[in-house]
Write a protein that holds these residues in place. Structure first.
Motif, PDB file in Angstrom:
ATOM      1  N   VAL A   1       0.856  -1.185   0.000  1.00 50.79           N
ATOM      2  CA  VAL A   1       0.000   0.000   0.000  1.00 50.79           C
ATOM      3  C   VAL A   1       0.893   1.235   0.000  1.00 50.79           C
ATOM      4  N   THR A   2       0.599   2.182  -0.883  1.00 50.06           N
ATOM      5  CA  THR A   2       1.288   3.476  -0.894  1.00 50.06           C
ATOM      6  C   THR A   2       0.241   4.583  -0.791  1.00 50.06           C
ATOM      7  N   ALA A   3       0.646   5.709  -0.203  1.00 51.64           N
ATOM      8  CA  ALA A   3      -0.285   6.817  -0.009  1.00 51.64           C
ATOM      9  C   ALA A   3       0.458   8.137  -0.068  1.00 51.64           C
TER      10      ALA A   3
ATOM     11  N   PRO B   1      -0.181 -15.993  -4.515  1.00 46.61           N
ATOM     12  CA  PRO B   1       0.938 -16.839  -4.951  1.00 46.61           C
ATOM     13  C   PRO B   1       0.818 -17.347  -6.384  1.00 46.61           C
ATOM     14  N   ASP B   2      -0.413 -17.397  -6.938  1.00 46.62           N
ATOM     15  CA  ASP B   2      -0.571 -17.852  -8.323  1.00 46.62           C
ATOM     16  C   ASP B   2      -0.256 -16.755  -9.335  1.00 46.62           C
ATOM     17  N   GLY B   3       0.138 -15.569  -8.853  1.00 45.80           N
ATOM     18  CA  GLY B   3       0.538 -14.473  -9.735  1.00 45.80           C
ATOM     19  C   GLY B   3      -0.553 -13.478 -10.059  1.00 45.80           C
ATOM     20  N   ALA B   4      -1.797 -13.722  -9.619  1.00 50.36           N
ATOM     21  CA  ALA B   4      -2.909 -12.812  -9.898  1.00 50.36           C
ATOM     22  C   ALA B   4      -2.775 -11.541  -9.057  1.00 50.36           C
ATOM     23  N   LYS B   5      -3.013 -10.375  -9.700  1.00 49.25           N
ATOM     24  CA  LYS B   5      -2.897  -9.093  -9.013  1.00 49.25           C
ATOM     25  C   LYS B   5      -4.263  -8.418  -8.911  1.00 49.25           C
ATOM     26  N   THR B   6      -4.599  -7.975  -7.724  1.00 47.51           N
ATOM     27  CA  THR B   6      -5.810  -7.192  -7.484  1.00 47.51           C
ATOM     28  C   THR B   6      -5.375  -5.784  -7.091  1.00 47.51           C
ATOM     29  N   GLU B   7      -5.838  -4.793  -7.856  1.00 43.27           N
ATOM     30  CA  GLU B   7      -5.463  -3.396  -7.591  1.00 43.27           C
ATOM     31  C   GLU B   7      -6.558  -2.722  -6.768  1.00 43.27           C
ATOM     32  N   LEU B   8      -6.144  -1.922  -5.789  1.00 44.98           N
ATOM     33  CA  LEU B   8      -7.069  -1.220  -4.905  1.00 44.98           C
ATOM     34  C   LEU B   8      -6.789   0.282  -4.943  1.00 44.98           C
ATOM     35  N   VAL B   9      -7.858   1.076  -4.955  1.00 49.10           N
ATOM     36  CA  VAL B   9      -7.726   2.540  -4.979  1.00 49.10           C
ATOM     37  C   VAL B   9      -8.762   3.126  -4.031  1.00 49.10           C
TER      38      VAL B   9
ATOM     39  N   GLU C   1     -12.273   1.632  -5.076  1.00 45.07           N
ATOM     40  CA  GLU C   1     -12.406   0.813  -6.277  1.00 45.07           C
ATOM     41  C   GLU C   1     -11.472  -0.385  -6.193  1.00 45.07           C
ATOM     42  N   LEU C   2     -11.900  -1.472  -6.819  1.00 47.25           N
ATOM     43  CA  LEU C   2     -11.100  -2.691  -6.877  1.00 47.25           C
ATOM     44  C   LEU C   2     -11.050  -3.153  -8.325  1.00 47.25           C
ATOM     45  N   GLN C   3      -9.866  -3.400  -8.833  1.00 51.69           N
ATOM     46  CA  GLN C   3      -9.675  -3.946 -10.176  1.00 51.69           C
ATOM     47  C   GLN C   3      -9.228  -5.391 -10.024  1.00 51.69           C
ATOM     48  N   SER C   4     -10.112  -6.315 -10.401  1.00 53.00           N
ATOM     49  CA  SER C   4      -9.796  -7.738 -10.213  1.00 53.00           C
ATOM     50  C   SER C   4      -8.927  -8.245 -11.355  1.00 53.00           C
ATOM     51  N   PRO C   5      -8.185  -9.318 -11.140  1.00 51.36           N
ATOM     52  CA  PRO C   5      -7.353  -9.878 -12.208  1.00 51.36           C
ATOM     53  C   PRO C   5      -8.174 -10.451 -13.361  1.00 51.36           C
TER      54      PRO C   5
END
Length: 200
Positions: free
Chosen positions: A78-80, A102-110, A130-134
């Motif tokens: 997390v960065t702010a 661990p499977d490499g999937a990235k979920t982005e959070l804003v 907001e959440l950006q799912s893989p």
């Protein structure tokens, strides 16, 4: 025995230079001080652009962040733009986060606001969360609760989402690991409605 003229001229030249060269050096040094530019204290390099008195009254950090690992091996960073300590943990403003399983999937959070509760080990994202799912879904909610001990992201209230299948609304959303060795699943439940748009 007479001294040759050539040696006599050389001796006189050395004697003259012994006097002349130190005088030239003194003249050069004096001109450095006479014609040197005056130093303006206002031209000094500003080492700090923050108000120190304000920081003492209201302690905070800029360009802050933290990173950790959940018990199931997912990494959370997390960065702010700004962070402040509180009795419960801390708060952050204008937040970007990444949850990588661990499977490499990235979920982005804003979100615009984040509150960290060290007792419950949960960070609460709110105000434009907001959440950006893989899998390609962009999910909006009033907020998201993100566990720091294990992989679990839960919506606070109903959600609106757009994704590969179209537009989706639901009462609740949960991203978590299914069982000890199970996969990571994004689950929508409650009153789920999908406006199917196959060309999206």
């Amino acid at each position: 025995m007479a001294i040759p003229r050539r040696d006599l001229w050389h001796t006189r030249l050395v004697s003259v230079l012994k006097v002349l060269l130190p005088l030239i050096a003194l003249v050069l040094l004096s001109t450095l001080f006479l014609f040197s530019r005056k130093i303006n204290p206002e031209d000094a390099i500003p080492y700090a652009t923050v108000d120190v008195a304000d920081r003492l009254r209201d302690p905070k950090m800029t360009d802050a962040g933290f990173a950790g690992m959940t018990s199931d091996g997912a990494s959370l960073t997390v960065t702010a733009n700004e962070a402040k300590p509180t009795a419960a943990g801390g708060t952050m403003k204008r937040v970007l986060g990444t949850l990588q399983t661990p499977d490499g999937a990235k979920t982005e959070l804003v979100s615009n606001d984040l509150a960290l509760d060290t007792a419950t080990k949960v960070i609460e994202l709110s105000n434009g969360a907001e959440l950006q799912s893989p899998t390609g879904y962009l999910i909006q909610a009033q907020g998201f609760g993100v566990a720091t001990a294990n992989t679990r992201v839960e919506s606070r209230g109903p959600i609106n989402a757009t994704g590969p299948g179209g537009q989706l609304t639901a009462d609740h959303m949960l991203l978590s690991k299914q069982g000890g060795a199970g996969p990571y699943l994004l689950v929508f439940n409650g009153k789920v409605r999908l406006l199917y748009q196959p060309n999206r």
